[in-house]
Design a protein around this motif. Structure first.
Motif, PDB file in Angstrom:
ATOM      1  N   ARG A  34      -9.670  -1.770   2.139  1.00  0.00           N
ATOM      2  CA  ARG A  34      -9.596  -0.348   2.484  1.00  0.00           C
ATOM      3  C   ARG A  34     -10.807   0.396   1.918  1.00  0.00           C
TER       4      ARG A  34
ATOM      5  N   SER B 183       0.811  -1.216   0.000  1.00  0.00           N
ATOM      6  CA  SER B 183       0.000   0.000   0.000  1.00  0.00           C
ATOM      7  C   SER B 183       0.844   1.265   0.000  1.00  0.00           C
TER       8      SER B 183
ATOM      9  N   THR C 134      -7.123   4.408  -4.186  1.00  0.00           N
ATOM     10  CA  THR C 134      -7.943   4.872  -3.071  1.00  0.00           C
ATOM     11  C   THR C 134      -9.210   5.528  -3.602  1.00  0.00           C
TER      12      THR C 134
ATOM     13  N   GLU D 186     -13.506   2.048   4.412  1.00  0.00           N
ATOM     14  CA  GLU D 186     -13.610   3.500   4.378  1.00  0.00           C
ATOM     15  C   GLU D 186     -15.057   3.940   4.158  1.00  0.00           C
TER      16      GLU D 186
END
Length: 638
Positions: free
Chosen positions: A537, A45, A363, A541
């Protein structure tokens, strides 16, 4: 004042030429202000470890450290899902002796003996699990090695490649893979936020772009540039970017209510060193601004409706000759934009970008930046210029060709999609693997500059040997202004709107994934681990940050009008807002809110549905903000 005096009295780097046991020991003994050694591994990451060891302990076992004996860490401290598991979590850290080591100083902690800040020597390292390398640094290292070895083979089997430069292989000393990054970031006063409309208006009016910095922002920027110079990064400039509003002067003469976007640039390096530089400069910038009471964020899109932050990546290939000269392999000796190596490298980037993008834009926030209207690329397309004598600086495309007619060594590509949270190591690695694929196509098929330019400039629906038939790859126009959204999606492919859509490209284009797996640079294990980390993630999130943040925002959309003074339009506006609030957030005995349906889709691992619902949520929240803003503006009394 104290920091400026220290700059000339500190040790900032230990170059690779000094990485012998005797030299490292001598350096550390002569610099007692360096109290710790930190082994820095980069997980999938892009997170860097900070495993600090007291210098005395490091020196007592220096021989082991310098000969590849590993430091160990727990797999739970790094992002390697599916690799470092609970029942097999040991990860070894082996020092990289073939790079520059930086000394990171804590300017808030002064050593009383030396009267200097306490320093930590950061030693980049490789991460191993079950004796196999599993880290981002190794991925880039292998990509560079594969690229160079393949080029050497090409020089052997196709000497005409070098003949274009009036060279033979025997005259070449080294192949140099050059890379550089630019860093944009937002800086603000803690707990101070500007109105979104104020920021958006300032951006449209270009009120901040390249204007003077003031107060603490100026001091922190200048200090950052001086420190970058001390570390040998060779800074080229620092300036305000397009986003931001004017700070306000308080009664004591200090600027507060700071909300500005800044960019810093520095000189290129070899690929691995470029990624190391980018990582350390982010630390340096963040800590420098913090010392001046300012927050820095490297988020790709910290504020909706305002310019995000990019980390443009520059890519080049050159030769160092035995006579000391440098030759840029992208530069052409003919009346062309690029050489055969240059054209084919660019074609490799464009053809394979769908499977590069998951590693670059990994992301949720990164995809929010890549939207039309903010000088961020959304289309897989390039621009070359109207003619070889008229270089292009089209800022609406994905990959830009940068040329200086007076300086052949400056010819390079600029990939505009990465952001400050992109993993620079993997980003650069997948770029060079894609470029290599294009080069191999051109060389094996004896393509000339004319052949490659014609293919790169092909029209939608036109057959091609390498590039896809139903795609267009070159546009000299403004992609946002001169094409409709429908045309962009048709010609240049539709950009992924969520992380789920982005990751699915790894399944949709298996033949392109093989390009990244050449010579084991990326393996199925590494790709699957990266995929698991990204999807976890993304879902975490959404469920635990975005929904909670939106909940607070929805609750703050309160009824503001006085029922006795309100007009019918005010009542209508509020009822529409309230209905939308209920739809997004409120469950009843018979219906589930959008929040609940989204959370349920995530918990049931129905990620395709979660992706669709998340897009709906973003649209509804954008509508809510717009409606609430209009509602407030129509009220005389609040």
């Amino acid at each position: 004042m104290r920091l400026k005096l220290m700059i000339n009295n500190l040790l900032y780097t230990i170059p690779k030429e000094n990485h012998t046991k005797e030299q490292v020991k001598e350096i550390l003994l002569n610099h007692p202000e360096i109290k710790f050694v930190s082994f820095v591994g980069i997980d999938l990451s892009g997170n860097d470890t900070d495993e600090k060891i007291p210098v005395n302990l490091f020196l007592s076992d220096l021989d082991s450290f310098m000969h590849g004996v590993a430091v160990q860490t727990d797999g739970s401290s790094v992002v390697l899902p599916g690799i470092a598991t609970l029942n097999n979590a040991k990860v070894d850290m082996v020092a990289d002796l073939n790079c520059k080591w930086f000394v990171d100083y804590n300017y808030d902690f002064i050593d009383t003996v030396t009267n200097k800040p306490v320093g930590t020597l950061r030693i980049p390292c490789f991460l191993y699990h079950d004796n196999k390398p599993v880290d981002s640094r190794n991925i880039l290292n292998n990509a560079v090695k594969t690229f160079k070895e393949t080029l050497w083979q090409i020089f052997d089997t196709h000497p005409e490649v070098l003949k274009a430069y009036d060279l033979t292989k025997d005259e070449v000393e080294e192949i140099i893979i050059t890379s550089a990054t630019e860093l944009e970031f937002w800086v603000k006063t803690p707990n101070s936020d500007a109105e979104l409309e104020e920021l958006s208006t300032s951006q449209v009016l270009h009120e901040q772009y390249w204007t003077r910095t003031k107060g603490k922002v100026r001091t922190a920027l200048e200090e950052s540039l001086l420190l970058m110079e001390a570390y040998g990064f060779e800074p080229e400039m620092g300036h305000k970017e397009v986003g931001g509003v004017r700070a306000k002067l308080d009664a004591s003469g200090n600027f507060n209510h700071v909300m500005e976007q800044i960019e810093v640039d520095w000189k290129y390096s070899d690929a691995v060193q470029a990624a190391d530089n980018e990582l350390f400069i982010k630390i340096l910038v963040q800590e420098t601004y913090r010392r001046h009471g300012l927050d820095v964020t490297f988020m790709a899109k910290p504020l909706d409706g305002v310019a995000g932050s990019g980390m443009h990546v520059h890519l080049g290939i050159s030769l160092k000759l035995k006579n000391g000269k440098r030759i840029n392999l992208f530069h052409t000796t003919k009346d062309h934009f690029l050489s055969v190596i240059g054209y084919s490298s660019l074609m490799g980037l464009l053809k394979n970008y769908e499977v590069m993008n998951p590693f670059i834009s990994s992301t949720n926030n990164s995809l929010k930046r890549l939207k039309p209207g903010f000088e961020a690329p959304v289309c897989i397309v390039t621009s070359l210029g109207l003619s070889p004598s008229n270089p292009s600086r089209n800022r609406s495309i994905l990959v830009g060709l940068i040329r200086d007619l007076a300086n052949p060594l400056a010819t390079r590509f600029e990939l505009r999609s990465p952001n400050p949270h992109s993993n620079a190591y993997i980003t650069i690695a997948v770029c060079y693997m894609a470029m290599l694929d294009g080069i191999l196509y051109a060389i094996k098929n004896n393509k000339s500059e004319d052949d490659l330019l014609a293919e790169l400039s092909k029209e939608y629906g036109e057959e091609a040997d390498y590039l896809e038939k139903y795609r267009k790859y070159r546009a000299e126009e403004d992609v946002f202004e001169d094409f409709t959204e429908e045309e962009r999606n048709k010609y240049f492919s539709k950009a992924p709107a969520t992380i789920y859509e982005n990751i699915k490209a790894l399944d949709k284009y298996p033949e392109k994934v093989e390009v990244l797996k050449r010579n084991g640079v990326l393996t199925d294990q590494l790709i699957n681990s990266f995929r698991m980390a990204v999807m976890k993630r993304w879902t975490m999130e959404i469920a635990h940050r975005i929904v909670n943040k939106f909940t607070t925002e929805i609750r703050n959309c309160k009824c503001l009008h006085n029922s006795e003074k309100a007009l019918d339009l005010d009542l209508t506006n509020w009822m529409q807002i309230h209905d939308l609030r209920l739809y997004i957030m409120k469950d009843t005995n018979s219906t589930e809110s959008l929040f609940t349906r989204l959370k349920n889709a995530i918990s049931e691992n129905n990620l395709e549905l979660a992706s669709d619902l998340y897009l709906e949520l973003e649209d509804k929240m954008s509508l809510l903000r717009s409606m609430y803003s209009s509602y407030k503006k129509n009220l005389l009394d609040i």
